[in-house]
Design a protein around this motif. Structure first.
Motif, short mmCIF file in Angstrom:
data_model
loop_
_atom_site.label_atom_id
_atom_site.label_comp_id
_atom_site.label_asym_id
_atom_site.label_seq_id
_atom_site.Cartn_x
_atom_site.Cartn_y
_atom_site.Cartn_z
N LEU A 12 0.79 -1.31 -0.05
CA LEU A 12 0.11 0.13 -0.25
C LEU A 12 1.04 1.17 0.07
CD1 LEU A 12 -2.85 -1.07 2.56
CD2 LEU A 12 -3.10 -0.46 0.01
N LEU A 13 2.02 1.19 0.56
CA LEU A 13 2.70 2.32 0.71
C LEU A 13 3.94 2.27 -0.35
CD1 LEU A 13 3.39 2.82 4.70
CD2 LEU A 13 1.62 3.80 3.22
N GLY A 14 3.89 1.57 -1.02
CA GLY A 14 4.96 1.39 -2.35
C GLY A 14 6.24 1.12 -1.77
N VAL A 15 6.66 0.52 -0.66
CA VAL A 15 7.96 0.16 -0.09
C VAL A 15 7.94 -1.27 0.05
CG1 VAL A 15 8.09 2.68 0.99
CG2 VAL A 15 7.19 0.79 2.42
N SER A 16 9.32 -1.43 0.47
CA SER A 16 9.52 -3.10 0.90
C SER A 16 8.94 -3.60 2.09
CB SER A 16 11.29 -3.26 0.82
OG SER A 16 11.67 -2.42 1.86
N ASP A 17 9.20 -4.87 2.27
CA ASP A 17 8.50 -5.28 3.78
C ASP A 17 9.60 -4.78 4.84
OD1 ASP A 17 6.94 -6.63 2.01
OD2 ASP A 17 7.21 -8.56 2.63
N GLY A 27 9.54 1.87 16.11
CA GLY A 27 8.45 2.82 17.00
C GLY A 27 7.59 3.76 16.21
N VAL A 28 7.94 3.80 14.71
CA VAL A 28 7.34 5.01 14.11
C VAL A 28 5.78 4.22 13.65
CG1 VAL A 28 7.42 5.82 11.60
CG2 VAL A 28 9.55 5.85 12.94
N ALA A 52 2.55 10.97 6.18
CA ALA A 52 4.12 11.69 6.67
C ALA A 52 5.01 11.35 5.76
CB ALA A 52 4.16 10.82 8.03
N HIS A 53 5.09 10.30 5.05
CA HIS A 53 6.16 9.80 4.19
C HIS A 53 5.89 10.05 2.74
CE1 HIS A 53 7.12 7.60 7.95
NE2 HIS A 53 8.37 8.02 7.56
#
Length: 134
Positions: A12-17, A27-28, A52-53
């Protein structure tokens, strides 16, 4: 409250696991085990992290407008007849398709590779909920 597994959150965020795991470890992104002891992330926390990212491409125009949804991207295809045209853009990971007059395409000089901004007025945005994710 919707919950997402690590792989689903990453997609969903388009990033890696691994990026999601690092954010959880730092803790983010708050997480907890589900009933099967798999790590899940609260949907509201994931949405806040997405906001936020987000790295939106800055709008290069110097135009003030009421529409808040502006997607900067590259024109990837233009198909036109004598009256109407279809313009496709790639705005980050999003494909945007617009129908407009062929005259507007000519006036704007739209062709593959041109930088453009897709402006979407919120009154014309349809929001759906994917099946099986409610």
């Amino acid at each position: 409250m919707p919950q997402f597994r690590i792989a689903d959150a990453a997609r969903l965020l388009g990033v890696s696991d691994d990026t999601i795991r690092r954010r959880v470890d730092a803790g983010v992104l708050p997480s907890r085990p589900d009933a099967s002891n798999r790590t899940v992330i609260d949907g509201a926390a994931l949405a806040e992290s997405a906001r936020a990212h987000a790295d939106a491409t800055p709008d290069p125009s110097d135009v003030r407008r009421s529409a808040r949804n502006r997607l900067v991207g590259l024109v990837t295809a233009v198909g036109a007849d004598t009256v109407m045209a279809q313009v496709e853009m790639q705005c980050g990971p999003h494909r945007v398709v617009s129908l407009m007059s062929a005259e507007a395409v000519d006036d704007l000089g739209l062709e593959p590779g041109a930088l453009a901004v897709a402006v979407i007025k919120s009154t014309n945005v349809v929001v759906e909920i994917p099946g099986g994710l409610s």
